[in-house]
Each structure stands twice: as C-alpha cells, then as structure tokens.
Scaffold this motif. Structure first.
Motif, mmCIF file in Angstrom:
data_model
loop_
_atom_site.group_PDB
_atom_site.id
_atom_site.type_symbol
_atom_site.label_atom_id
_atom_site.label_comp_id
_atom_site.label_asym_id
_atom_site.label_seq_id
_atom_site.Cartn_x
_atom_site.Cartn_y
_atom_site.Cartn_z
ATOM 1 N N HIS A 82 73.341 64.813 46.104
ATOM 2 C CA HIS A 82 73.792 64.153 47.251
ATOM 3 C C HIS A 82 73.487 65.471 48.362
ATOM 4 N N TYR A 83 72.803 66.399 48.080
ATOM 5 C CA TYR A 83 72.297 67.267 49.265
ATOM 6 C C TYR A 83 70.776 67.329 49.562
ATOM 7 N N ASP A 84 70.395 67.870 50.724
ATOM 8 C CA ASP A 84 69.180 67.896 50.720
ATOM 9 C C ASP A 84 68.866 69.563 51.013
ATOM 10 N N LYS A 85 67.494 69.931 51.174
ATOM 11 C CA LYS A 85 67.188 71.293 50.966
ATOM 12 C C LYS A 85 68.024 72.261 52.198
ATOM 13 N N SER A 86 68.045 71.727 53.562
ATOM 14 C CA SER A 86 68.739 72.566 54.534
ATOM 15 C C SER A 86 70.210 72.654 54.156
ATOM 16 N N GLU A 87 71.022 71.684 53.502
ATOM 17 C CA GLU A 87 72.172 71.864 53.029
ATOM 18 C C GLU A 87 72.349 73.065 51.896
ATOM 19 N N ILE A 88 71.400 72.865 51.025
ATOM 20 C CA ILE A 88 71.591 73.713 49.884
ATOM 21 C C ILE A 88 71.215 75.249 50.333
ATOM 22 N N ASP A 89 70.311 75.335 51.551
ATOM 23 C CA ASP A 89 70.080 76.661 52.084
ATOM 24 C C ASP A 89 71.075 77.177 52.717
ATOM 25 N N LYS A 90 71.994 76.545 53.184
ATOM 26 C CA LYS A 90 73.241 76.771 54.061
ATOM 27 C C LYS A 90 74.125 77.386 52.844
ATOM 28 N N LYS A 110 76.842 60.646 39.734
ATOM 29 C CA LYS A 110 76.336 59.402 40.698
ATOM 30 C C LYS A 110 77.488 58.795 40.943
ATOM 31 N N ASN A 111 77.647 58.437 42.384
ATOM 32 C CA ASN A 111 78.737 57.920 42.970
ATOM 33 C C ASN A 111 78.220 56.951 44.294
ATOM 34 N N PRO A 112 78.336 55.654 43.765
ATOM 35 C CA PRO A 112 77.610 54.338 44.685
ATOM 36 C C PRO A 112 78.412 54.809 46.235
ATOM 37 N N SER A 113 79.506 55.351 46.487
ATOM 38 C CA SER A 113 79.607 55.361 47.863
ATOM 39 C C SER A 113 79.078 56.758 48.510
ATOM 40 N N ILE A 114 78.528 57.489 47.857
ATOM 41 C CA ILE A 114 77.986 58.844 48.604
ATOM 42 C C ILE A 114 76.325 58.544 48.378
ATOM 43 N N GLN A 115 75.844 58.813 49.502
ATOM 44 C CA GLN A 115 74.224 58.461 49.367
ATOM 45 C C GLN A 115 73.550 59.817 48.759
ATOM 46 N N GLU A 116 72.740 59.305 47.961
ATOM 47 C CA GLU A 116 71.771 60.468 47.020
ATOM 48 C C GLU A 116 70.747 60.827 48.226
ATOM 49 N N LYS A 117 70.411 62.069 48.363
ATOM 50 C CA LYS A 117 69.382 62.520 49.179
ATOM 51 C C LYS A 117 67.880 62.380 48.800
ATOM 52 N N GLY A 118 67.750 62.102 47.335
ATOM 53 C CA GLY A 118 66.546 61.973 46.526
ATOM 54 C C GLY A 118 65.723 63.228 46.591
ATOM 55 N N VAL A 119 66.016 64.531 46.814
ATOM 56 C CA VAL A 119 65.314 65.795 47.237
ATOM 57 C C VAL A 119 65.481 66.114 45.771
ATOM 58 N N PHE A 120 66.621 66.419 45.271
ATOM 59 C CA PHE A 120 66.928 67.001 43.708
ATOM 60 C C PHE A 120 67.734 65.998 42.840
ATOM 61 N N LYS A 121 66.577 65.414 41.871
ATOM 62 C CA LYS A 121 67.088 64.296 40.970
ATOM 63 C C LYS A 121 67.850 65.109 39.758
ATOM 64 N N HIS A 122 67.480 66.348 39.579
ATOM 65 C CA HIS A 122 67.967 66.840 38.242
ATOM 66 C C HIS A 122 68.394 68.326 38.420
ATOM 67 N N ALA A 123 69.196 68.925 37.922
ATOM 68 C CA ALA A 123 69.659 70.595 37.982
ATOM 69 C C ALA A 123 68.378 71.385 37.757
ATOM 70 N N SER A 124 67.507 70.877 37.086
ATOM 71 C CA SER A 124 66.267 71.714 36.884
ATOM 72 C C SER A 124 65.450 71.969 38.318
ATOM 73 N N ASP A 125 65.642 70.972 38.974
ATOM 74 C CA ASP A 125 65.040 70.651 40.505
ATOM 75 C C ASP A 125 65.566 71.895 41.256
ATOM 76 N N LEU A 126 67.016 71.862 41.126
ATOM 77 C CA LEU A 126 67.745 72.755 41.978
ATOM 78 C C LEU A 126 67.508 74.276 41.596
ATOM 79 N N ILE A 127 67.348 74.441 40.502
ATOM 80 C CA ILE A 127 67.195 75.964 40.050
ATOM 81 C C ILE A 127 65.810 76.399 40.273
#
Length: 285
Positions: A82-90, A110-127
């Motif tokens: 639920h975060y984009d790159k700028s939020e992760i950077d902060k 996954k939470n239908p009430s919270i928007q997915e940003k679509g940038v990081f789909k898996h933990a591996s993407d974040l790492i």
C-alpha cells in the motif's frame, strides 16, 4: 548491529510485539518491554500496520524505545503493498537517521478498504528496491505450510527463492503447531539451495478465540495431540493457558534438540507468555 551477525556466533532468542493502537497507550508498553528485555533476547521485532502514517510512527517510536532505552536491537516490520517509492524512501530515511539497521520485509495483507499502489507487489520487490540504495539487513517471512494464497508448494518455493536472491539474510517462519511440518519445510529449502538461517516462529495458544483467529488467518494444521488439549480445556481459561504454554514449550525443546538456528516467540504483548517459555529453556538455549 545487523541481525545477520548474530547467526555467525550463536543460536538466537527473539520476540515479536506490536505497537499499541493509540499513541496515548505507547507509554504503557514499558511494563511489557521491561519483562521481555530482562529475558535478554537477541532482538525484538515490531509489527507494522498497512496504509497510514500513524502506523509507521508508532512502529518507529516503539523500535526507538527498544533500542535506546532497553539496549536491545529492534527489527522493524515494513509492508509495501500500500506504499509507493517516495513513501518507502521516507520510511527508510527515518530508519537510517535512527540507526535502525534491520527490516523484516513483507508484502502486507490485502485490504479492500486500502488502495494498493501497484509499485511493490511482493516483498522481494521491496528488498530489491531498498537493497539498491541502502545497507539494511533484510529478514523475510516464510510459511512452513504454504502461504494461504499460494497455488502449490513448488510456486511457493520459487517465490521464497526469489526473496532470498533479492537479499534476504534470515527467514522467520509463520506460526505452526506440528514440528514435522517445519522440519520438512527446512529440508525442502535446503534442496532448493536456500541456505540462510530459518527461524521457527512459535505462538503459545492460550485462549479459544486466539485459536479460531489463527485458523482463519494462516490455516495452520492442528495435530491430534493439540486438538485433544483444546477440547479438554477450552472452557477452563487457566487450564488452557497452562496447557498452551506446555505445548509450545514442548515444541521449542524439540526444535532446539534438532539443532535449529533459534526461536522467535510471538508474544502477543503478553510478557507472562515469554517468561514462561524462557523459564522452561533457561539451560537449553
């Protein structure tokens, strides 16, 4: 201190706690932390809620308290769905400023009430993203009985391998109640050339509502021996607490006897749970 350095020297004992839901309750966590830190864990992981700055703030404040007031190394959970790159950077900048080096990288539920940003789909993407910019130690989650959303064990292992290749240095397992499931999982990981420490996550079951919640959330199987305990004591709160602690302790002793790399206890912010388990393994770990 990076958590990966611990496993070069010894077996670990670690706890998981969660931040209070209200900032005003953060001060009350000290009673729990005092007991936990007296048990001398190698680190304490702090969970992270999805989709809100307040979740981030409470996680960070609790991690800072653990590090600077209790002198125990914190591991900060970080979800990414639920975060984009700028939020992760902060968030990464805050960790760097506070000299917090260890991240448990998670996709997040996954939470239908919270928007997915679509940038990081898996933990591996974040790492992969953070590893290219910063020198954190990354821990990852694993599921001895498969992630509830996995199609099969083969695909599950492929995703786990991808997470390790991305830079995961330690794996913490989801809770389980059958040690044979964990031993089989570790063997499958080694066959797949996943050779980093795999730490079993143990959650003592101490009330019936907790059992129902665990079945819903993670689908962990309940061995017949465990089912008999629940049926016998489900209407006796004190007896169920004692039986739940005894069962978890038997799991921990069996795991240690089989030379695993450490124990990670899901404390549910209940210091008595951690104390009872640690008392039972005082001369073992």
């Amino acid at each position: 201190m990076k958590i990966s350095d611990i496993y070069n020297k010894k077996k670990s004992l670690s706890f998981e706690i969660f931040p209070p839901k209200k900032d005003s309750e953060l001060e009350n966590i000290d009673e729990t932390l005092k007991v936990l830190c007296e048990l001398n864990p190698d680190y304490i992981s702090v969970t992270f809620g999805a989709g809100g700055t307040s979740n981030c703030n409470r996680t960070i404040e609790l991690a800072k308290k653990i590090k600077y007031e209790y002198h125990i190394e914190p591991v900060v959970h970080l979800t990414c769905l639920h975060y984009d790159k700028s939020e992760i950077d902060k968030f990464a900048k805050i960790l760097i400023d506070e000299e917090i080096q260890n991240i448990l990288a998670l996709r997040g539920d996954k939470n239908p009430s919270i928007q997915e940003k679509g940038v990081f789909k898996h933990a591996s993407d974040l790492i992969t993203y953070l590893k290219s910019k910063h020198d954190f130690c990354f821990l990852g989650a694993c599921y001895p009985e498969c992630h509830p959303e996995s199609d099969n064990k083969i695909n599950e292992m492929k995703h786990l391998k991808k997470k390790v290749i991305a830079g995961t240095e330690i794996l913490l397992s989801q809770l389980f109640f059958d040690n044979e499931q964990f031993f089989s999982f570790v063997e499958e990981c080694r066959i797949a050339d996943i050779n980093i420490p795999i730490i079993p996550g143990i959650m003592p079951v101490i009330n019936t509502s907790q059992i129902k919640r665990m079945v819903t959330l993670c689908g962990a199987t309940f061995p017949e021996r465990f089912q008999k305990i629940i049926l016998k004591y489900e209407n006796n709160k004190k007896a169920l607490f004692d039986a739940g602690i005894a069962y978890a302790l038997s799991q921990v002793i069996d795991l240690l006897a089989n030379d695993i790399d450490g124990i990670h206890l899901y404390t549910m912010n209940n210091p008595l749970v951690a104390s009872k388990i640690c008392e039972g393994i005082r001369n073992i770990i």
